[in-house]
Design a protein around this motif. Structure first.
Motif, PDB file in Angstrom:
ATOM      1  N   GLU A 147       0.845  -1.195   0.000  1.00 37.78           N
ATOM      2  CA  GLU A 147       0.000   0.000   0.000  1.00 37.78           C
ATOM      3  C   GLU A 147       0.879   1.243   0.000  1.00 37.78           C
ATOM      4  O   GLU A 147       2.085   1.166   0.303  1.00 37.78           O
ATOM      5  N   PRO A 148       0.346   2.423  -0.334  1.00 35.02           N
ATOM      6  CA  PRO A 148       1.171   3.640  -0.464  1.00 35.02           C
ATOM      7  C   PRO A 148       1.996   3.983   0.775  1.00 35.02           C
ATOM      8  O   PRO A 148       3.046   4.618   0.652  1.00 35.02           O
ATOM      9  N   ASP A 149       1.555   3.568   2.002  1.00 30.24           N
ATOM     10  CA  ASP A 149       2.321   3.903   3.208  1.00 30.24           C
ATOM     11  C   ASP A 149       3.314   2.820   3.581  1.00 30.24           C
ATOM     12  O   ASP A 149       3.951   2.891   4.637  1.00 30.24           O
ATOM     13  N   LYS A 163      11.631 -10.738   7.520  1.00 29.09           N
ATOM     14  CA  LYS A 163      10.664  -9.832   8.150  1.00 29.09           C
ATOM     15  C   LYS A 163      11.336  -8.657   8.854  1.00 29.09           C
ATOM     16  O   LYS A 163      10.835  -7.532   8.828  1.00 29.09           O
ATOM     17  N   ASP A 164      12.478  -8.896   9.503  1.00 32.93           N
ATOM     18  CA  ASP A 164      13.187  -7.789  10.163  1.00 32.93           C
ATOM     19  C   ASP A 164      13.597  -6.727   9.146  1.00 32.93           C
ATOM     20  O   ASP A 164      13.490  -5.520   9.400  1.00 32.93           O
ATOM     21  N   PHE A 165      14.051  -7.213   7.966  1.00 27.49           N
ATOM     22  CA  PHE A 165      14.418  -6.270   6.909  1.00 27.49           C
ATOM     23  C   PHE A 165      13.199  -5.482   6.438  1.00 27.49           C
ATOM     24  O   PHE A 165      13.277  -4.261   6.220  1.00 27.49           O
ATOM     25  N   LEU A 166      12.074  -6.143   6.279  1.00 21.53           N
ATOM     26  CA  LEU A 166      10.871  -5.478   5.787  1.00 21.53           C
ATOM     27  C   LEU A 166      10.377  -4.425   6.781  1.00 21.53           C
ATOM     28  O   LEU A 166       9.916  -3.340   6.385  1.00 21.53           O
ATOM     29  N   ILE A 167      10.486  -4.720   8.085  1.00 27.07           N
ATOM     30  CA  ILE A 167      10.098  -3.731   9.116  1.00 27.07           C
ATOM     31  C   ILE A 167      11.028  -2.517   9.054  1.00 27.07           C
ATOM     32  O   ILE A 167      10.588  -1.357   9.146  1.00 27.07           O
ATOM     33  N   LYS A 168      12.307  -2.780   8.897  1.00 26.02           N
ATOM     34  CA  LYS A 168      13.292  -1.699   8.792  1.00 26.02           C
ATOM     35  C   LYS A 168      13.015  -0.847   7.557  1.00 26.02           C
ATOM     36  O   LYS A 168      13.115   0.389   7.600  1.00 26.02           O
ATOM     37  N   TRP A 169      12.636  -1.520   6.457  1.00 29.38           N
ATOM     38  CA  TRP A 169      12.302  -0.785   5.219  1.00 29.38           C
ATOM     39  C   TRP A 169      11.082   0.102   5.436  1.00 29.38           C
ATOM     40  O   TRP A 169      11.042   1.252   4.977  1.00 29.38           O
ATOM     41  N   LEU A 200      10.945   4.250   5.182  1.00 31.39           N
ATOM     42  CA  LEU A 200      10.072   4.782   4.145  1.00 31.39           C
ATOM     43  C   LEU A 200       9.249   5.964   4.663  1.00 31.39           C
ATOM     44  O   LEU A 200       8.907   6.878   3.895  1.00 31.39           O
ATOM     45  N   LYS A 201       8.933   5.973   5.986  1.00 29.22           N
ATOM     46  CA  LYS A 201       8.117   7.043   6.579  1.00 29.22           C
ATOM     47  C   LYS A 201       8.730   8.421   6.332  1.00 29.22           C
ATOM     48  O   LYS A 201       8.014   9.411   6.160  1.00 29.22           O
ATOM     49  N   LYS A 202      10.045   8.486   6.281  1.00 20.49           N
ATOM     50  CA  LYS A 202      10.716   9.767   6.096  1.00 20.49           C
ATOM     51  C   LYS A 202      10.554  10.298   4.672  1.00 20.49           C
ATOM     52  O   LYS A 202      10.737  11.490   4.425  1.00 20.49           O
ATOM     53  N   LYS A 203      10.220   9.404   3.730  1.00 22.00           N
ATOM     54  CA  LYS A 203      10.122   9.798   2.329  1.00 22.00           C
ATOM     55  C   LYS A 203       8.689  10.089   1.892  1.00 22.00           C
ATOM     56  O   LYS A 203       8.472  10.628   0.810  1.00 22.00           O
ATOM     57  N   LEU A 204       7.690   9.701   2.711  1.00 31.29           N
ATOM     58  CA  LEU A 204       6.296   9.862   2.321  1.00 31.29           C
ATOM     59  C   LEU A 204       5.847  11.305   2.453  1.00 31.29           C
ATOM     60  O   LEU A 204       6.306  12.039   3.335  1.00 31.29           O
ATOM     61  N   VAL A 205       4.909  11.670   1.589  1.00 33.56           N
ATOM     62  CA  VAL A 205       4.337  13.023   1.627  1.00 33.56           C
ATOM     63  C   VAL A 205       2.851  12.906   1.922  1.00 33.56           C
ATOM     64  O   VAL A 205       2.286  11.806   2.059  1.00 33.56           O
ATOM     65  N   LYS A 206       2.178  14.106   2.017  1.00 26.63           N
ATOM     66  CA  LYS A 206       0.767  14.134   2.386  1.00 26.63           C
ATOM     67  C   LYS A 206      -0.088  13.328   1.399  1.00 26.63           C
ATOM     68  O   LYS A 206      -1.010  12.609   1.797  1.00 26.63           O
ATOM     69  N   GLU A 207       0.207  13.395   0.106  1.00 24.94           N
ATOM     70  CA  GLU A 207      -0.582  12.662  -0.897  1.00 24.94           C
ATOM     71  C   GLU A 207      -0.498  11.154  -0.667  1.00 24.94           C
ATOM     72  O   GLU A 207      -1.486  10.426  -0.840  1.00 24.94           O
ATOM     73  N   ASP A 208       0.682  10.675  -0.255  1.00 28.23           N
ATOM     74  CA  ASP A 208       0.855   9.246   0.002  1.00 28.23           C
ATOM     75  C   ASP A 208      -0.027   8.795   1.155  1.00 28.23           C
ATOM     76  O   ASP A 208      -0.633   7.717   1.113  1.00 28.23           O
ATOM     77  N   TYR A 209      -0.124   9.661   2.220  1.00 31.90           N
ATOM     78  CA  TYR A 209      -0.964   9.290   3.363  1.00 31.90           C
ATOM     79  C   TYR A 209      -2.443   9.309   2.989  1.00 31.90           C
ATOM     80  O   TYR A 209      -3.231   8.485   3.467  1.00 31.90           O
ATOM     81  N   GLU A 210      -2.830  10.248   2.143  1.00 30.99           N
ATOM     82  CA  GLU A 210      -4.233  10.289   1.705  1.00 30.99           C
ATOM     83  C   GLU A 210      -4.587   9.018   0.911  1.00 30.99           C
ATOM     84  O   GLU A 210      -5.658   8.422   1.102  1.00 30.99           O
ATOM     85  N   LEU A 211      -3.672   8.616   0.036  1.00 28.13           N
ATOM     86  CA  LEU A 211      -3.887   7.381  -0.725  1.00 28.13           C
ATOM     87  C   LEU A 211      -3.904   6.162   0.192  1.00 28.13           C
ATOM     88  O   LEU A 211      -4.668   5.211  -0.018  1.00 28.13           O
ATOM     89  N   ALA A 212      -3.073   6.198   1.256  1.00 28.05           N
ATOM     90  CA  ALA A 212      -2.995   5.069   2.187  1.00 28.05           C
ATOM     91  C   ALA A 212      -4.290   4.890   2.957  1.00 28.05           C
ATOM     92  O   ALA A 212      -4.741   3.768   3.198  1.00 28.05           O
ATOM     93  N   VAL A 213      -4.918   6.015   3.372  1.00 28.88           N
ATOM     94  CA  VAL A 213      -6.196   5.943   4.102  1.00 28.88           C
ATOM     95  C   VAL A 213      -7.261   5.310   3.209  1.00 28.88           C
ATOM     96  O   VAL A 213      -8.029   4.429   3.629  1.00 28.88           O
ATOM     97  N   LYS A 214      -7.294   5.767   1.968  1.00 24.65           N
ATOM     98  CA  LYS A 214      -8.260   5.216   1.029  1.00 24.65           C
ATOM     99  C   LYS A 214      -8.006   3.729   0.789  1.00 24.65           C
ATOM    100  O   LYS A 214      -8.936   2.907   0.748  1.00 24.65           O
TER     101      LYS A 214
END
Length: 729
Positions: A632-634, A655-661, A665-679
């Protein structure tokens, strides 16, 4: 018995006594069966009378007598003097010779509850000279005796005719027994005693003499130094009782005018280790087949006759037991390849036999099936001409039902086969079969000479002209042979497999628009390598076409793929790779054979930016497929699937790698990504609820009727963005 006279006889009607007893015979309901029935105490009544030395027995049923119906349902007429009987059924108004156990009165046969006056019973017993108290059963026994007598007379006549046919057969040749021992049985042995001496002697079962042997080994195969027959060494101390395999031998003889007989023998030798110098031979003749002037057959076999209860010659197909010790039999119609007794062939005075070519064919072939041979000659008379012309290989192909040739009715055999005398000579010289003939026919049609060594190579590889027609317009047979020989030596593949590869390669070349008339193309230097490259080229072309269709249906897919660069991430052991275009997703899905290749749902989600397809790879192998992710976008991971839509235990290591990823990724997301994630989150929950309500289950590898909703919830790896909605707001 005369039916008109019987029908004119006085009708036996029921007496007042029988009617009275029938009315007193009150039926009782029987509820034990599935259907309720009315059962009478007696139910059946009989009356007997003799008229003109004919015994008449009338049959009545209680249910009709109780209603004052005095006429019988059935009357049996017996003529003891002539040993005959016949019945008349008044219901269907027909005469019948049925046994009493096959009529509607059969259930009273063994119950002994039918009724007949004592005087009538005594009359039947006296007439039939029977000792049975039950007159009804006495009548049935009389019928059985007469049937048995008639059947016996019938079989005696048939058996006498069979015996007469068998008595006409000539005696077996004087040296027949010796021939069976020395030629018919092909397994022979040399028996020896263990000794450390280099030079010792052994006993040969064929020449029946002591022969010198050196360094023998138990069960080793060799040749007798005296008679030169192939033998097997047997150490007396280790050899047990030896029973050779059953072998078949055939003897042909003249049997009357224009008739000859084929006799089939089974041969076997038994050697007891304690007396190996005195083997026991078993020679069993099990079939005889008589042939007339048109090669029509009359077959006999030696077996147990069901009537005579003895072993004898019986006309018909061979009957063999289904299983050892089991009473059932089955028809055995197969005929074995066997040795032919050649001396008798010269003495067969039969014009039809002389026209079959069997004598010449038997000289050329050591073992053959004569029954199939004569069947084939009857269907294809031209076989005689082929045999007498020395075309044994071609004859053998026809006998094995491999060849379907057309032979015209012509005095010139070459012309009859569709070739000429020059090519007929080549066919005979090279002992050619059907394939050789087909190449000669092609040569004559094209008027282009094909070398004999080339045709022989084609025959060895079992290549017919039809197999190479796809390339014959560009290469001649010599060029084809040289090309295939070179490709086979370089690749190690068989010629048959190379032809399939070659044809497949040219078909693919036409599909991609390559000029297959160019020698560089149709005579590729490395055929298998070029074939594999062509497969990849077609696959790539198909993927491009498929990608174009998806881009047209879901606009913006390639743009979305280019915008996914921020989702890429490299760790020590694993890394996340993003697709550069839709083609990458299609290629990965085809390679891994999972659901992304079978449905457009994932491409629809990508076009709406509900979820993305990413690749999980090992860092040391960044180009090698490992796992496909739906994200998903987030960064929430919906699914992780490897080859064939499976999820192996090794995903736990990542799985540890995926959690770290997900955290980075949170540092790179913008407001549009969070809006898409909610949807996306809302759509995902709605989909899982619908699947649960519908009860959709999965029965694939690793799943046993499990709810799909539960599988998706177990796969889910949320990104841990608690303030997701706040960020979106």
């Amino acid at each position: 018995m005369n039916k008109k006279e019987l029908y004119s006889m006085k009708l036996l009607e029921a007496t007042d006594e029988l009617v009275k007893l029938a009315k007193e015979d009150v039926p009782v309901r029987n509820k034990e069966t599935c259907k309720e029935q009315l059962i009478y105490q007696r139910g059946l009544y009989l009356r007997a009378e003799i008229e003109n030395r004919i015994l008449k027995v009338a049959f009545y049923l209680a249910e009709y007598l109780s209603m004052d119906c005095r006429k019988p349902l059935y009357t049996l007429y017996v003529d003891k003097k002539n040993g005959s009987f016949i019945g008349y059924d008044y219901q269907i108004k027909k005469w019948t010779e049925r046994m009493l156990d096959k009529t509607i009165f059969s259930k009273w046969l063994y119950q002994e509850n039918s009724y007949m006056q004592e005087a009538d019973t005594a009359l039947i017993q006296k007439y039939l000279e029977s000792e049975y108290d039950d007159a009804f059963y006495a009548l049935y026994v009389y019928q059985c005796d007469q049937r048995h007598r008639r059947l016996g007379m019938k079989y005696e006549k048939i058996l006498a005719n069979w015996d007469q046919r068998m008595d006409r057969l000539p005696e077996i040749p004087k040296d027949w027994l010796r021939w069976q021992k020395k030629v018919g049985i092909t397994q022979n042995f040399i028996f020896y005693h263990y000794s450390r001496k280099k030079d010792q002697t052994g006993h040969c079962s064929w020449c029946e003499s002591e022969v010198p042997i050196r360094h023998p080994h138990h069960n080793a195969v060799g040749r007798c130094p005296k008679c030169r027959h192939q033998i097997q060494y047997k150490a007396v101390g280790r050899a047990k009782n030896i029973e050779t395999k059953k072998e078949t031998a055939y003897l042909l003889q003249t049997c009357g005018k224009n008739v000859f007989v084929l006799r089939e023998f089974q041969l076997q030798m038994l050697i007891v280790s304690s007396s190996y110098k005195k083997p026991v031979y078993s020679f069993f003749e099990r079939r005889r087949i008589l042939y007339d002037e048109k090669l029509n057959t009359e077959e006999y076999y030696f077996g147990r006759h069901h009537w005579k209860k003895e072993n004898r010659w019986i006309q018909g197909k061979l009957q063999v037991p289904l299983y050892p010790g089991y009473g059932g039999y089955m028809t055995y119609e197969e005929y074995d390849m066997g040795n032919i007794y050649g001396k008798s062939l010269h003495g067969i005075k039969n014009r039809t036999f002389r026209k079959t070519g069997f004598q010449e064919y038997a000289k050329a072939k050591k073992y053959l099936d004569p029954v199939s041979f004569f069947e084939m000659v009857r269907e294809r008379p031209y076989l005689e001409r082929l045999i007498k012309a020395g075309l044994y290989h071609l004859t053998e192909d026809i006998m094995d039902n491999k060849a379907q040739i057309y032979c015209e009715d012509s005095g010139d055999l070459g012309k009859a086969l569709g070739i000429d005398r020059f090519r007929l000579k080549r066919l005979r010289t090279n002992n050619g079969g059907e394939i050789f003939l087909q190449w000669l026919l092609l040569e004559k049609a094209q008027n282009k000479l094909i070398r004999d060594d080339v045709i022989l190579w084609m025959c060895r590889e079992k290549l017919k002209p039809a197999d190479l027609m796809f390339i014959m317009d560009r290469m001649n047979p010599l060029q084809i042979r040289n090309y295939l020989e070179k490709q086979a030596s370089e690749s190690g593949e068989s010629v048959k497999n190379l032809i399939k590869t070659w044809k497949d390669y040219l078909d693919m070349a036409i599909r991609v628009g390559v000029n297959v008339q160019d020698s560089v193309i149709y005579r590729a230097r490395k055929l298998i390598q070029r074939h594999n490259e062509m497969i990849k080229e077609i696959e790539a072309k198909n993927l491009i076409l498929r990608a174009g269709e998806l881009e047209k249906k879901y606009p913006g897919l390639n743009r979305i793929c280019r915008e996914l660069k921020k989702y890429a991430y490299v760790g020590k052991e694993y890394q996340i790779v993003v697709p550069e275009k839709v083609d990458d997703i299609l290629y990965e899905a085809k390679l891994m054979h999972h659901c992304v290749n079978n449905t457009e749902t994932y491409y629809e989600r990508m076009s709406q930016q509900e979820s993305y397809i990413l690749f999980l790879r090992k860092t040391e192998k960044p180009t090698e497929a490992y796992y496909t992710l739906e994200v998903e976008p987030d960064g929430t991971i919906r699914q992780t699937r490897t080859f064939y839509n499976k999820q192996n235990e090794d995903i736990e290591l990542a799985k540890d790698f995926l959690i770290k990823w997900q955290k980075q990724l949170k540092k790179k997301l913008v407001k549009e990504d969070y809006e898409l994630a909610v949807k996306s989150q809302g759509l995902r929950k709605k989909e899982i609820d619908e699947l649960r309500n519908k009860g959709v289950r999965v029965n694939g590898v690793g799943y046993c009727n499990k709810l799909l909703a539960e599988i998706l919830e177990e796969d889910l790896m949320e990104s841990g963005n608690r303030e997701l909605e706040e960020q979106a707001a």
